[in-house]
Enzyme design. Structure first.
Site, PDB file in Angstrom:
ATOM      1  N   ASN A   9       0.876  -1.182   0.000  1.00  0.00           N
ATOM      2  CA  ASN A   9       0.000   0.000   0.000  1.00  0.00           C
ATOM      3  C   ASN A   9       0.908   1.226   0.000  1.00  0.00           C
ATOM      4  O   ASN A   9       1.503   1.554   1.027  1.00  0.00           O
ATOM      5  CB  ASN A   9      -0.887  -0.037   1.252  1.00  0.00           C
ATOM      6  N   TRP A  10       0.997   1.869  -1.159  1.00  0.00           N
ATOM      7  CA  TRP A  10       1.919   3.008  -1.275  1.00  0.00           C
ATOM      8  C   TRP A  10       1.349   4.295  -0.674  1.00  0.00           C
ATOM      9  O   TRP A  10       2.030   5.294  -0.598  1.00  0.00           O
ATOM     10  CB  TRP A  10       2.297   3.223  -2.748  1.00  0.00           C
ATOM     11  N   SER A 211       3.129  -2.684  10.309  1.00  0.00           N
ATOM     12  CA  SER A 211       4.580  -2.689  10.551  1.00  0.00           C
ATOM     13  C   SER A 211       5.257  -3.999  10.154  1.00  0.00           C
ATOM     14  O   SER A 211       6.161  -4.488  10.839  1.00  0.00           O
ATOM     15  CB  SER A 211       4.877  -2.332  12.021  1.00  0.00           C
ATOM     16  N   GLY A 232       2.668  -1.341   4.273  1.00  0.00           N
ATOM     17  CA  GLY A 232       2.702   0.087   3.959  1.00  0.00           C
ATOM     18  C   GLY A 232       4.127   0.547   3.718  1.00  0.00           C
ATOM     19  O   GLY A 232       4.700   0.343   2.641  1.00  0.00           O
TER      20      GLY A 232
HETATM   21  C1  PEP Z   1      -0.895  -0.130   5.895  1.00  0.00           C
HETATM   22  O1  PEP Z   1      -0.877   1.015   5.508  1.00  0.00           O
HETATM   23  O2  PEP Z   1      -1.831  -0.865   5.569  1.00  0.00           O
HETATM   24  C2  PEP Z   1       0.196  -0.615   6.744  1.00  0.00           C
HETATM   25  C3  PEP Z   1       0.105  -1.828   7.229  1.00  0.00           C
HETATM   26  O3  PEP Z   1       1.240   0.236   6.956  1.00  0.00           O
HETATM   27  P1  PEP Z   1       2.667  -0.137   7.625  1.00  0.00           P
HETATM   28  O4  PEP Z   1       3.146  -1.403   6.995  1.00  0.00           O
HETATM   29  O5  PEP Z   1       3.546   1.030   7.331  1.00  0.00           O
HETATM   30  O6  PEP Z   1       2.412  -0.315   9.100  1.00  0.00           O
END
Ligand code: PEP
Length: 247
Positions: A9-10, A211, A232
């Site tokens: 997910n950019w 994360s 993300g």
């Molecule tokens: C997301 O945006 O769906 C996400 C899981 O972000 P991150 O991996 O940065 O926690």
């Protein structure tokens, strides 16, 4: 056997040139992977990414509106996303729920429209820190799952991907314990079994998100209920996203 699906997910990152560069690198590096790989790019990059003709890396969007067309300034329809080569669309992401006040009813209308149009929704569910501390995690995800899927027919279910994303773990560097995530995801699958029967529930891919990094992806993928990740921050860089895909 469910094919694992790892989606990046950019968010609101990368202009067209940057998107193309990362996608080209990714395609080259993950082409032999048996995992399904998706990038959910900003709307502005989708047409150009589609024109690249990627074969391994699939395209997704990060949101859509539930109407087909009309006076909905600033919105994008499911048909428009299909037209630019999307196969997936992320719906109900916690940033949409929290910053843009999207509720389960709106998310559900989008899920129903996405499926009707031929897009595969990645329906995000997850509890806040407050809800987790109050012991409400499973109640919250069960309720979001049931409401999000209202009106989805049994023969559409295999096209749904669910992402369990604890809100407190998104973008914080603090991931959920893999066994805890497995338990919550098992509860989501149990909810699908109540709604659609266990045979269909077993076909649905349920990801963990929050994360995820090259250093922790293996722990999640070793869990029996976890079928992939929604990533993300670590999906923005081709090296780290490749390392996640090649867990
Ligand atoms: C997301 O945006 O769906 C996400 C899981 O972000 P991150 O991996 O940065 O926690």
């Amino acid at each position: 056997m469910r094919t694992p699906i790892i989606a990046g997910n950019w968010k609101m990152h990368k202009n067209v040139g940057e998107s193309l560069e990362t996608a080209r690198q990714l395609e080259e590096r993950v082409k032999d992977s048996s995992v399904e790989v998706v990038i959910c790019a900003p709307f502005t990059s989708l047409a150009a990414l589609s024109a690249l003709g990627l074969s391994k890396v699939k395209l997704g969007a990060q949101n859509m509106y539930f109407q087909d067309q009309g006076a909905f300034t600033g919105e994008i329809s499911a048909g428009m996303l299909l037209d630019v080569g999307c196969e997936y669309v992320v719906l109900g992401h916690s940033e949409r729920r929290q910053i843009f006040q999207e509720d389960d009813e709106l998310v559900n209308k989008k899920v129903v429209k996405a499926l009707e149009t031929g897009l595969k929704p990645i329906l995000c569910v997850g509890e806040t820190l407050e809800e987790r501390r109050a012991g409400q995690t499973e109640d919250v995800v069960v309720s979001q799952t049931k409401r999000g899927l209202a009106g989805v027919a049994a023969d559409q279910l295999a096209n749904v991907v669910i992402a369990y994303e604890p809100v407190w773990a998104i973008g914080t560097g603090e991931n959920c314990d893999a066994e805890d995530a497995n338990q919550v995801i098992g509860r989501i699958r149990g909810t699908l079994a109540e709604l659609y029967g266990s045979e269909l529930a077993e076909q649905v891919r349920i990801q963990y998100g929050g994360s995820v990094k090259p250093g922790n992806i293996k722990e999640f993928m070793e869990q029996p209920e976890i079928d992939g990740a929604l990533v993300g921050g670590a999906s923005l860089d081709a090296d780290s996203f490749t390392a996640i895909v090649q867990y």
